[in-house]
Scaffold this motif. Structure first.
Motif, PDB file in Angstrom:
ATOM      1  N   HIS A  48       0.838  -1.202   0.000  1.00  0.00           N
ATOM      2  CA  HIS A  48       0.000   0.000   0.000  1.00  0.00           C
ATOM      3  C   HIS A  48       0.870   1.248   0.000  1.00  0.00           C
ATOM      4  N   GLU A  49       1.668   1.425   1.043  1.00  0.00           N
ATOM      5  CA  GLU A  49       2.643   2.504   1.051  1.00  0.00           C
ATOM      6  C   GLU A  49       3.952   1.899   1.535  1.00  0.00           C
ATOM      7  N   VAL A  51       5.966   0.939   3.795  1.00  0.00           N
ATOM      8  CA  VAL A  51       6.157   0.741   5.230  1.00  0.00           C
ATOM      9  C   VAL A  51       6.690  -0.658   5.480  1.00  0.00           C
ATOM     10  N   GLY A  56       4.709  -5.170  11.872  1.00  0.00           N
ATOM     11  CA  GLY A  56       3.304  -5.585  11.814  1.00  0.00           C
ATOM     12  C   GLY A  56       2.989  -6.718  12.781  1.00  0.00           C
ATOM     13  N   LEU A  57       1.709  -7.057  12.809  1.00  0.00           N
ATOM     14  CA  LEU A  57       1.254  -8.097  13.738  1.00  0.00           C
ATOM     15  C   LEU A  57       0.968  -9.387  12.969  1.00  0.00           C
ATOM     16  N   MET A  59      -0.839 -12.850  12.893  1.00  0.00           N
ATOM     17  CA  MET A  59      -1.937 -13.564  13.548  1.00  0.00           C
ATOM     18  C   MET A  59      -2.308 -14.739  12.676  1.00  0.00           C
ATOM     19  N   GLU A  64      -0.485  -8.239   9.475  1.00  0.00           N
ATOM     20  CA  GLU A  64      -1.254  -7.000   9.389  1.00  0.00           C
ATOM     21  C   GLU A  64      -0.288  -5.816   9.431  1.00  0.00           C
ATOM     22  N   PRO A  66       1.378  -2.336  10.081  1.00  0.00           N
ATOM     23  CA  PRO A  66       1.249  -1.473  11.259  1.00  0.00           C
ATOM     24  C   PRO A  66       0.722  -0.078  10.940  1.00  0.00           C
ATOM     25  N   MET A  67       0.671   0.269   9.667  1.00  0.00           N
ATOM     26  CA  MET A  67       0.316   1.645   9.330  1.00  0.00           C
ATOM     27  C   MET A  67      -1.196   1.839   9.180  1.00  0.00           C
ATOM     28  N   HIS A  68      -1.834   1.026   8.318  1.00  0.00           N
ATOM     29  CA  HIS A  68      -3.268   1.211   8.075  1.00  0.00           C
ATOM     30  C   HIS A  68      -4.041  -0.099   8.178  1.00  0.00           C
ATOM     31  N   GLN A  69      -3.450  -1.091   8.827  1.00  0.00           N
ATOM     32  CA  GLN A  69      -4.133  -2.377   9.057  1.00  0.00           C
ATOM     33  C   GLN A  69      -4.499  -3.129   7.789  1.00  0.00           C
ATOM     34  N   SER A  81      -7.371  -7.383   3.150  1.00  0.00           N
ATOM     35  CA  SER A  81      -8.189  -6.319   3.720  1.00  0.00           C
ATOM     36  C   SER A  81      -7.658  -4.960   3.295  1.00  0.00           C
ATOM     37  N   PRO A  82      -8.564  -4.059   2.841  1.00  0.00           N
ATOM     38  CA  PRO A  82      -8.133  -2.749   2.423  1.00  0.00           C
ATOM     39  C   PRO A  82      -7.579  -1.955   3.607  1.00  0.00           C
ATOM     40  N   PRO A  83      -6.789  -0.931   3.422  1.00  0.00           N
ATOM     41  CA  PRO A  83      -6.468  -0.319   2.140  1.00  0.00           C
ATOM     42  C   PRO A  83      -5.467  -1.095   1.285  1.00  0.00           C
TER      43      PRO A  83
END
Ligand SMILES: Cc1cc2nc3c(=O)[nH]c(=O)nc-3n(C[C@H](O)[C@H](O)[C@H](O)COP(=O)(O)OP(=O)(O)OC[C@H]3O[C@@H](n4cnc5c(N)ncnc54)[C@H](O)[C@@H]3O)c2cc1C
Ligand code: FES
Lengths: 105, 409
Positions: A48-49, A51, A56-57, A59, A64, A66-69, A81-83
């Motif tokens: 996405h960007e 990063v 991140g996490l 699971m 996931e 860390p910036m926008h999930q 999952s978006p974004p």
């Protein structure tokens, strides 16, 4: 692909289960994960960007951002999952003598 | 049974609802009515990567027209200006009439406007949609000293982007800290310092008395009699739910459209989701209205399920972010109901988080740090909040101890 493409990442105990480490090689960054059923590798930067996913996490089979999930499947790289909408590149991993290798093309 | 389902407002909540309805109902007609002549698109980049030219307009759409076509979801560019709930009809500005069996209202929110004496209406710019973002981007390319009125998230994101475009930026905020009272003062101060380090000027506790046009420039008089000269003004002074259309109807309004945990409004077969809805949150046992990306998406999905007959409670723990310079700020849960605050970390390079606890359980948290540094902990915090368990405060306050430990327990 030749044998040389297998790059050593580190020892198998350098990653906790359900966690990841960042691995930099030449000018690229990767994430190497230890899931319940083995080791996996993806690109280290979110699609996405720009990063680093190392923060991140993890699971189950997902990472996931860390910036926008944004969420990716670690095994397939699929953006779940978006974004995040562009898939994450994945790489083959093998373990040899307690050492992790990833195959970079 | 085949139904006519209309979604009024073609934004984020609307498109997610439409697709969710289709997942559960292959037969009904689904039509989105949107007044912007664009398929639903993401707004967060408007104040960030779009201004910075890192993202183009075509990068912002949630889905292509092919996806909508494949799923048999119709999008019509039309503005609705009258609603008759009794007869289940919507009236458009071109005299078209639309009948529905179920209606989702997802009209979003709109920017508050400055009340100015003189006729400067067309001189002050606001940012809510792509058209406005394009205009701002075009005009600022010829401007140097830009004033942002309002130190909220959107104003500060614009300030960050314009600073990165080498503009001199002044932010005027009426309150005594940036980003309002929801953000802990310590975090607001860290963000403020970053703006100042990048050359932005931040003026707090000041009101605008008067704005005067001087040729192509402006003079802003503040309530301490100081004068600011500027060549462009953008205001970001908050927003209100887009409900004007419903003001003289039976629809229950109170800071937006009042909905229950199933996205149902006070009128049968009428639902609301996203920025426009003041919804009941069963976990917090109160109503709230949120303006956030994650909420618009999840609330839209929840409304979609309920419209399709899959009764589903909305229980998502709130989450939002803001990106300014190299900082990523995140908020989860609610931060205004607490009896204890716990701090984790004190260096923006490693991330700083404030947890808000009530009866030893987390209700919400707010964190800021260099990009990537708070996301994981904030995400874990959302999960811990949802679990509603008593947490080990030692682990919360010690950045050397991983928060994952608290989930596994
Ligand atoms: C500049 C900006 C930056 C943002 N940044 C962030 C961020 O960093 N992080 C975050 O979490 N959130 C952010 N947000 C918030 C997030 O984008 C919104 O919460 C989200 O878009 C709300 O979705 P919605 O569907 O409720 O409303 P919207 O996306 O606003 O859609 C509503 C639509 O309904 C249309 N409409 C209204 N009335 C009518 C009518 N009568 N007839 C037809 N159509 C109508 C509107 O024109 C609009 O297209 C940002 C918002 C903005 C504006
Ligand atoms: S940078 Fe990863 S989801 Fe946005």
């Amino acid at each position: 692909m030749s044998e040389e493409n297998w790059i050593e990442v580190g020892s198998t105990d350098s990653i906790e289960e359900e966690d990841l480490i960042r691995f930099d090689h030449q000018d690229k960054t990767f994430c190497v994960y230890k899931l319940t059923d083995g080791f996996y590798a993806t690109d280290g930067i979110c699609t996405h960007e720009a990063v680093h996913l190392e923060d991140g996490l993890v699971m189950d089979d997902e990472i996931e951002c860390p910036m926008h999930q944004g969420i990716f499947n670690i095994k397939s790289g699929e953006a779940l999952s978006p974004p995040a909408c562009e898939d994450l590149k994945t790489y083959p991993v093998k373990v040899d003598n307690d050492k992790i290798f990833i195959k970079i093309d | 049974m085949k139904n006519n389902i209309i979604i009024l407002g073609g934004g984020q909540a609307g498109i997610y609802a439409a697709r969710e309805i289709r997942q559960n109902d292959s037969k009904s007609n689904i039509k989105i009515l949107g007044e912007e002549n664009l398929l639903p698109y993401e707004r967060p980049p408007l104040s960030k990567d779009f201004l910075l030219d890192k993202k183009k307009a075509e990068d912002l759409y949630f889905h292509s027209s092919d996806v909508l076509k494949n799923e048999n979801i119709e999008f019509e560019n039309i503005s609705i200006n009258k609603v008759d709930f009794e007869n289940k009809k919507l009236f458009a500005n071109n005299d078209n009439v639309y009948s529905y069996d179920s209606l989702l209202i997802s009209t979003g929110s709109e920017n508050k406007k400055l009340t100015l004496d003189n006729n400067l209406k067309n001189d002050i710019y606001y940012l809510r949609n792509l058209e406005e973002a394009k205009k701002i981007k075009e005009i600022v390319s010829n401007k140097n000293k830009i004033t942002i009125i309002g130190g909220g998230f959107i104003g500060l994101e614009i300030a960050s982007s314009l600073s990165q475009l080498q503009k001199k930026v002044i932010v005027i905020e009426i309150g005594n800290q940036l980003m309002g009272r929801v953000i802990p003062k310590q975090i607001a101060d860290l963000v403020q310092n970053t703006h100042i380090e990048h050359g932005n000027e931040i003026i707090l506790n000041k009101q605008i008395e008067k704005i005067t046009k001087k040729n192509d420039d402006y003079e802003i008089l503040l309530n301490d009699n100081s004068l600011i000269e500027t060549d462009f003004i953008i205001a970001g002074i908050g927003s209100t739910p887009t409900v004007k259309l419903f003001e003289n109807t039976n629809l229950k309004l109170d800071n937006g459209i009042v909905t229950n945990q199933f996205c149902e409004t006070s009128i049968k077969d009428v639902y609301a989701a996203g920025d426009v809805s003041n919804f009941y949150h069963p976990f917090y046992e109160r109503n709230m209205r949120l303006e956030s990306y994650q909420h618009a998406q999840n609330h839209g999905i929840c409304a979609g399920k309920n419209i399709a007959g899959v009764k589903t409670e909305y229980t998502s723990i709130p989450w939002m972010w803001s990106d300014q310079f190299n900082l990523n700020l995140q908020l989860t849960g609610i931060c205004d109901e607490y009896d204890e605050i716990i701090e984790r970390g004190n260096d923006i390079n490693n991330g700083v988080i404030y947890f808000f606890l009530k009866n030893n359980k987390i209700r919400g948290a707010c964190g800021v740090g260099v990009i990537g540094k708070v996301g994981r902990d904030i995400r874990i915090t959302s999960k811990l909040t949802e679990k509603d368990t008593i947490v080990d405060k030692q682990i919360l306050s010690d950045q050397n101890l991983k928060l994952n430990k608290l989930i596994q327990k």
